[in-house]
Design a protein around this motif. Structure first.
Motif, mmCIF file in Angstrom:
data_model
loop_
_atom_site.group_PDB
_atom_site.id
_atom_site.type_symbol
_atom_site.label_atom_id
_atom_site.label_comp_id
_atom_site.label_asym_id
_atom_site.label_seq_id
_atom_site.Cartn_x
_atom_site.Cartn_y
_atom_site.Cartn_z
ATOM 1 N N UNK A 270 0.835 -1.195 0.000
ATOM 2 C CA UNK A 270 0.000 0.000 0.000
ATOM 3 C C UNK A 270 0.875 1.252 0.000
ATOM 4 N N UNK A 271 0.310 2.327 -0.527
ATOM 5 C CA UNK A 271 1.013 3.597 -0.502
ATOM 6 C C UNK A 271 0.015 4.719 -0.245
ATOM 7 N N UNK A 272 0.549 5.837 0.261
ATOM 8 C CA UNK A 272 -0.315 6.934 0.705
ATOM 9 C C UNK A 272 0.168 8.260 0.131
ATOM 10 N N UNK A 273 -0.795 9.000 -0.455
ATOM 11 C CA UNK A 273 -0.583 10.394 -0.819
ATOM 12 C C UNK A 273 -1.298 11.250 0.216
ATOM 13 N N UNK A 274 -0.656 12.354 0.633
ATOM 14 C CA UNK A 274 -1.265 13.262 1.600
ATOM 15 C C UNK A 274 -1.150 14.683 1.073
ATOM 16 N N UNK A 275 -2.280 15.348 0.874
ATOM 17 C CA UNK A 275 -2.309 16.709 0.329
ATOM 18 C C UNK A 275 -2.164 17.712 1.457
ATOM 19 N N UNK A 276 -1.048 18.494 1.426
ATOM 20 C CA UNK A 276 -0.747 19.508 2.443
ATOM 21 C C UNK A 276 -0.543 18.890 3.820
ATOM 22 N N UNK A 277 -0.058 17.671 3.831
ATOM 23 C CA UNK A 277 0.252 16.951 5.066
ATOM 24 C C UNK A 277 1.624 16.296 4.917
ATOM 25 N N UNK A 278 2.463 16.449 5.952
ATOM 26 C CA UNK A 278 3.763 15.785 5.967
ATOM 27 C C UNK A 278 3.626 14.406 6.598
ATOM 28 N N UNK A 279 4.206 13.396 5.955
ATOM 29 C CA UNK A 279 4.170 12.026 6.467
ATOM 30 C C UNK A 279 5.535 11.691 7.062
ATOM 31 N N UNK A 280 5.534 11.282 8.332
ATOM 32 C CA UNK A 280 6.772 10.899 9.025
ATOM 33 C C UNK A 280 7.846 11.977 8.885
ATOM 34 N N UNK A 281 7.420 13.218 9.179
ATOM 35 C CA UNK A 281 8.371 14.325 9.179
ATOM 36 C C UNK A 281 8.705 14.870 7.815
ATOM 37 N N UNK A 282 8.074 14.392 6.759
ATOM 38 C CA UNK A 282 8.316 14.915 5.418
ATOM 39 C C UNK A 282 8.897 13.905 4.464
ATOM 40 N N UNK A 283 8.566 12.626 4.648
ATOM 41 C CA UNK A 283 9.061 11.571 3.759
ATOM 42 C C UNK A 283 8.492 11.748 2.350
ATOM 43 N N UNK A 284 9.238 11.217 1.378
ATOM 44 C CA UNK A 284 8.815 11.284 -0.018
ATOM 45 C C UNK A 284 7.474 10.580 -0.211
ATOM 46 N N UNK A 285 6.614 11.182 -1.044
ATOM 47 C CA UNK A 285 5.315 10.569 -1.366
ATOM 48 C C UNK A 285 5.325 10.047 -2.803
ATOM 49 N N UNK A 286 4.597 8.961 -3.107
ATOM 50 C CA UNK A 286 3.745 8.225 -2.172
ATOM 51 C C UNK A 286 4.558 7.469 -1.122
ATOM 52 N N UNK A 287 4.000 7.429 0.074
ATOM 53 C CA UNK A 287 4.667 6.795 1.207
ATOM 54 C C UNK A 287 4.128 5.373 1.366
#
Length: 327
Positions: A270-287
């Motif tokens: 699975x992978x995640x896109x987040x609009x205007x949200x940082x994932x794990x401190x700013x990891x590359x997306x898709x996460x």
């Protein structure tokens, strides 16, 4: 529906607060020779019956049409909502109009689209409405006698109603919980619990479902291999530090701004896109994420939550979220 005859030409579904108007309509229809189901005409017949089952049968199979008298009162009643679900099960089964809306006001009723033609009762006396109902019934009777034998061969097995009740450990009904039934082929049914903690579903195909339940004040609930033949009750234990949500394709989490879009990878996982949200401190997306493993999210206001995916199939995801990192 196997027979082409009905016990009633029309059934009347209404809230008690609107009885005065509806009773005039019922009396006028009876004078006109229309077979009408109106509860006060049936007092002796209803005496001692299981009304839940009996009324469901009437609104689902014993009347050619149902007139739904829509009002703010109608939307608040437990019995009228039961009648509505039974009507909609019938409406799904047939390729013609069955529910005839008549509006006292502009109250929105689940499953009744604004584009469906209705009668505005502000401009109609009970006698005028009864005349319109008589015209509807007499106009269509001959047509359906000719066409019904062909139609019945096209109709699938009779739909049935599956109900699920959600309450907390103290027995308090949980209102506005999101409930989704996901089949193995990733098709799904959606519902929201009412003030009684009940969500109702019209089941038209016999499948085994995964049941997903979410609420902003309660943890996620997941049941696999549920057979909807029997209604179920679910108890949810409250956790003051966490809530849950169901994401359909994409969506938002109440505790954080921005939009989330989980996806199945083309290979596996699975992978995640987040609009205007940082994932794990700013990891590359898709996460890339895993089920049941927490990830941190931070929005543009500095709000941080910890999100855990509990289920993901097709485009439906069930998540827990908390301001505190799970142990």
């Amino acid at each position: 529906m196997k027979n082409n005859s009905y016990e009633y030409d029309v059934a009347l579904s209404f809230a008690g607060e609107n009885r005065a108007y509806v009773e005039e309509v019922a009396n006028s229809l009876r004078i006109k020779g229309i077979k009408v189901f109106y509860d006060l005409f049936e007092e002796a017949n209803l005496w001692g019956k299981n009304l839940y089952e009996h009324l469901s049968e009437i609104y689902q199979s014993k009347a050619r049409y149902t007139v739904m008298f829509i009002s703010g009162f109608y939307n608040q009643k437990l019995w009228t909502n039961h009648e509505r679900v039974s009507m909609q099960a019938r409406a799904f089964q047939e390729s013609r109009e069955y529910i005839l809306p008549a509006r006292f006001d502009d109250t929105e009723i689940p499953g009744i689209l604004k584009t469906v033609g209705y009668i505005d009762l502000k401009d109609k006396t009970p006698e005028e409405l009864a005349t319109l109902i008589q015209k509807k019934v007499t106009k269509d009777q001959t047509f359906f006698r000719k066409k019904w034998s062909k139609l019945s061969t096209m109709v699938s097995a009779k739909p049935f109603i599956f109900s699920l009740k959600v309450s907390d450990e103290k027995g308090v009904n949980i209102k506005n919980a999101n409930v989704v039934l996901v089949a193995d082929n990733s098709t799904y049914l959606e519902g929201i619990t009412d003030e009684k903690g009940l969500a109702h579903f019209i089941i038209r195909t016999r499948k085994v479902y995964t049941v997903l339940i979410s609420h902003p004040e309660y943890p996620a609930v997941l049941f696999k291999e549920v057979n909807p033949k029997e209604d179920i009750a679910v108890t949810v234990e409250k956790n003051n530090s966490s809530g849950s949500a169901i994401i359909n394709k994409s969506g938002q989490i109440p505790a954080i701004s921005g939009k989330l879009e989980p996806l199945l990878k083309q290979t596996k996982g699975f992978e995640l896109y987040a609009d205007n949200i940082a994932i794990e401190g700013g990891k590359q997306q898709p996460y890339e994420f895993e089920l049941n493993k927490s990830i941190s999210l931070e929005d543009n206001g500095g709000n941080v939550i910890h999100l855990t995916f509990r289920f993901f199939q097709g485009r439906i995801a069930l998540v827990d979220y908390s301001k505190h990192k799970p142990l």
